[in-house]
Design an enzyme around this catalytic site. Structure first.
Site, mmCIF file in Angstrom:
data_model
loop_
_atom_site.group_PDB
_atom_site.id
_atom_site.type_symbol
_atom_site.label_atom_id
_atom_site.label_comp_id
_atom_site.label_asym_id
_atom_site.label_seq_id
_atom_site.Cartn_x
_atom_site.Cartn_y
_atom_site.Cartn_z
ATOM 1 N N ASP A 80 -7.520 0.481 5.897
ATOM 2 C CA ASP A 80 -6.933 -0.338 4.847
ATOM 3 C C ASP A 80 -5.872 -1.268 5.404
ATOM 4 O O ASP A 80 -5.520 -1.198 6.562
ATOM 5 C CB ASP A 80 -6.225 0.572 3.836
ATOM 6 C CG ASP A 80 -7.206 1.285 2.942
ATOM 7 O OD1 ASP A 80 -8.378 0.870 2.927
ATOM 8 O OD2 ASP A 80 -6.796 2.254 2.281
ATOM 9 N N LYS A 99 -8.115 -4.418 0.695
ATOM 10 C CA LYS A 99 -8.100 -5.673 -0.040
ATOM 11 C C LYS A 99 -6.853 -6.475 0.304
ATOM 12 O O LYS A 99 -5.784 -5.917 0.515
ATOM 13 C CB LYS A 99 -8.190 -5.440 -1.536
ATOM 14 C CG LYS A 99 -7.134 -4.507 -2.067
ATOM 15 C CD LYS A 99 -7.303 -4.324 -3.557
ATOM 16 C CE LYS A 99 -6.536 -3.111 -4.038
ATOM 17 N NZ LYS A 99 -6.787 -2.750 -5.411
ATOM 18 N N MET A 136 3.251 1.063 -6.882
ATOM 19 C CA MET A 136 2.552 -0.131 -7.383
ATOM 20 C C MET A 136 3.177 -0.681 -8.665
ATOM 21 O O MET A 136 2.471 -1.199 -9.530
ATOM 22 C CB MET A 136 1.069 0.210 -7.661
ATOM 23 C CG MET A 136 0.331 0.701 -6.438
ATOM 24 S SD MET A 136 -1.337 1.312 -6.818
ATOM 25 C CE MET A 136 -0.981 2.893 -7.566
HETATM 26 N N1 SAH Z 1 -1.591 6.493 -0.468
HETATM 27 C C1 SAH Z 1 -0.366 5.760 -0.409
HETATM 28 C C2 SAH Z 1 -0.122 4.954 -1.672
HETATM 29 C C3 SAH Z 1 -1.158 3.907 -1.915
HETATM 30 S S1 SAH Z 1 -0.846 2.966 -3.354
HETATM 31 C C4 SAH Z 1 0.785 6.717 -0.140
HETATM 32 O O1 SAH Z 1 0.613 7.930 -0.211
HETATM 33 O O2 SAH Z 1 1.889 6.249 0.174
HETATM 34 C C5 SAH Z 1 0.046 1.580 -2.687
HETATM 35 C C6 SAH Z 1 1.472 1.643 -3.138
HETATM 36 O O3 SAH Z 1 2.182 2.548 -2.308
HETATM 37 C C7 SAH Z 1 2.228 0.348 -3.005
HETATM 38 O O4 SAH Z 1 2.002 -0.494 -4.113
HETATM 39 C C8 SAH Z 1 3.657 0.828 -2.959
HETATM 40 O O5 SAH Z 1 4.127 1.159 -4.235
HETATM 41 C C9 SAH Z 1 3.501 2.117 -2.186
HETATM 42 N N2 SAH Z 1 3.783 1.908 -0.755
HETATM 43 C C10 SAH Z 1 2.933 2.044 0.273
HETATM 44 N N3 SAH Z 1 3.572 1.840 1.448
HETATM 45 C C11 SAH Z 1 4.853 1.578 1.129
HETATM 46 C C12 SAH Z 1 6.027 1.319 1.887
HETATM 47 N N4 SAH Z 1 5.992 1.274 3.229
HETATM 48 N N5 SAH Z 1 7.194 1.116 1.242
HETATM 49 C C13 SAH Z 1 7.259 1.168 -0.093
HETATM 50 N N6 SAH Z 1 6.182 1.422 -0.870
HETATM 51 C C14 SAH Z 1 4.998 1.626 -0.265
#
Ligand code: SAH
Length: 498
Positions: free
Chosen positions: A31, A53, A168
């Site tokens: 991803d 995406k 998100m």
């Molecule tokens: N599976 C991932 C989440 C995927 S959904 C996890 O466990 O972290 C994607 C969302 O994750 C983003 O919209 C944001 O809200 C959050 N996210 C992912 N990486 C991030 C980061 N480095 N800092 C802050 N938010 C993050």
């Protein structure tokens, strides 16, 4: 088939299992939100496919990803499905696992460090706390709270007795906050948003639940970001650690060869700097022929062997090995190293250097060698092709029968576009040798206006001067530790006291 979490962005937060699997995969489907360099350890020839995406662009449909996973797995490939954070936290990993199960494909799930916990921790916010939060909820902010058919019970969320962590949610933040307040949550409750958590340039804002959306807008905070609502957000004031590290906010360019950059880069990162690797040079070993071959053939005959860099040690031993020899062939010689780094490289190969000068320059080695008899004896100086001739000249003058051989050459490494862009943002540019200065400037690149120039020692500083660069910081000890120390002291000295 492996469903693997890659963590929130800091490469150091990838699990050991994820790295093992990446290194052994035939195919990796990844991803967008995976850490920089996450795929560096993949096998040469592994099939690396981006299936995420881009914001705004059409995603590779989930069905297609599921089909691809099944197809590759059925073809007998070792497949890693690599996802940001944890695969089962808002990553659609659950759906992917269902598809694999339905297709009868065996799989393993490797959890990852999830952004909701990690971004908070890097912002100095514990998601639970004995006095401030006994529960934590992970919530998707993807759904519009005004939608009639929202699958979330917003009134129940508003009443949730603990920390709310929204993923998100950045675009819908005003409505999320409004809806929570409408459901009875106190608008004065602390809230925080962490943008790019655990990554270079992480930013955090703290406000009240009522004020956070306006604050986020004013500061121009964007995705990816985590939103936290709860008393724990206030603890940032005491616990924030990232911003307190001595090099936080500095962007440090490292111009030394990529193969040598890692130790310096790691030290700088540990102190909080963002490191941009802008290698200007590369080490090119000389072929083992001519003088070098002859020297190796009579290696036993030297009474003194001088090595002038860690690279020299590595290449001398490589050349010995290529000639079917090993360390025993220099057992009879006195061994001199130009500095502690070179001595350490020798020690790794079982050789304790007999002579190591305190100052790390050729003149100091000449001086340290004074008590060593050389007149009429065979002496080997193994060095870089372009090194200064101070040492060979001095030994010859003392009547040594000198073999002065080049093990390698330092050549220009063309700067990539990414390196150029990184250099433009640098607040410090480090030079660890004259060749890094010369080749960087000859490539047409220049440290940006206002960046502080850091040199490892007087020889490098003099080269910088000849090229019209003013050195702001010169290391007192002419090695990596000394350079890091000098740079850190300079940065501290320039901090405006809070
Ligand atoms: N599976 C991932 C989440 C995927 S959904 C996890 O466990 O972290 C994607 C969302 O994750 C983003 O919209 C944001 O809200 C959050 N996210 C992912 N990486 C991030 C980061 N480095 N800092 C802050 N938010 C993050």
């Amino acid at each position: 088939m492996y469903l693997v979490g890659a963590g929130p962005g800091d490469p150091g937060l990838m699990t050991r299992r994820s790295l093992e699997l990446i290194a052994s995969a035939d195919a990796i489907l990844y991803d967008r939100l995976i850490p920089p360099g996450a795929l560096d350890g993949a096998r040469a020839g592994a099939d690396l496919r981006y299936v995420g995406k881009e914001p705004g662009a059409a995603a590779v449909a989930q069905d297609e990803t599921n089909e691809l996973m099944v197809e590759l797995a059925r073809a007998g490939k070792r497949v890693v499905r690599l996802k940001g954070g944890d695969p089962f936290v808002f990553g659609r990993g659950g759906e992917e696992a269902e598809a694999l199960a339905a297709a009868g494909v065996a799989f393993e799930v490797v959890p990852g460090v999830t952004a909701g916990v990690a971004a908070a921790a890097y912002a100095g916010i514990p998601v639970t706390h004995r006095d401030a939060a006994s529960a934590v909820a992970f919530v998707t902010g993807h759904e519009d709270p005004r939608k009639e058919d929202s699958t979330l019970d917003w009134d129940a969320l508003a009443r949730f007795p603990g920390t709310l962590v929204f993923y998100m949610a950045i675009r819908k933040l005003p409505r999320v906050a409004e809806r929570l307040v409408a459901g009875g949550r106190d608008p004065g409750e602390p809230a925080a948003v962490v943008e790019r958590g655990t990554q270079d340039g992480q930013r955090t804002v703290v406000d009240t639940l009522g004020g956070i959306a306006a604050r986020v807008k004013a500061e121009g905070i964007g995705a990816p970001a985590i939103t936290l609502v709860g008393a724990v957000a206030e603890l940032r004031e005491t616990i924030a650690w990232l911003e307190r590290r001595p090099l936080h906010g500095e962007v440090v360019a490292v111009t030394r060869a990529r193969a040598q950059a890692s130790e310096l880069a790691a030290r700088l990162r540990e102190l909080g700097a963002e490191v941009v690797e802008t290698p200007a040079i590369r080490i090119e070993p000389r072929p083992v022929e001519g003088e070098l071959r002859e020297a190796l053939e009579r290696i036993e005959g030297y009474s003194l062997i001088c090595v002038t860099s860690p690279n020299g040690v590595r290449l001398l031993f490589d050349a010995l090995a290529a000639a079917g020899r090993d360390a025993r062939s220099i057992a009879g010689a006195t061994v001199a190293a130009i500095g502690p780094g070179t001595a350490a490289a020798l020690a790794e190969r079982g050789i304790r250097a007999d002579v190591v000068p305190e100052r790390f320059v050729a003149e100091a080695l000449v001086e340290a060698l004074e008590p060593v008899p050389v007149e009429g004896r065979r002496v080997l100086v193994a060095r870089a092709a372009e090194a200064r001739v101070v040492l060979p000249d001095a030994l010859r003058e003392r009547g040594a029968e000198l073999d002065d051989v080049a093990l390698y050459e330092t050549v220009a490494e063309p700067l990539t576009e990414a390196a150029r862009a990184g250099l433009e943002r640098a607040t410090y540019v480090t030079f660890t040798s004259s060749s890094t200065v010369r080749f960087l400037l000859e490539s047409g690149a220049r440290p940006p206006e206002g960046a502080r120039i850091v040199s490892i020692g007087p020889v490098t500083s003099a080269t910088a001067g000849e090229h019209g660069l003013t050195v702001d910081v010169e290391a007192e000890r002419h090695d990596i530790d000394g350079l890091v120390e000098a740079l850190t002291a300079d940065a501290q000295g320039r901090r405006v006291p809070a």
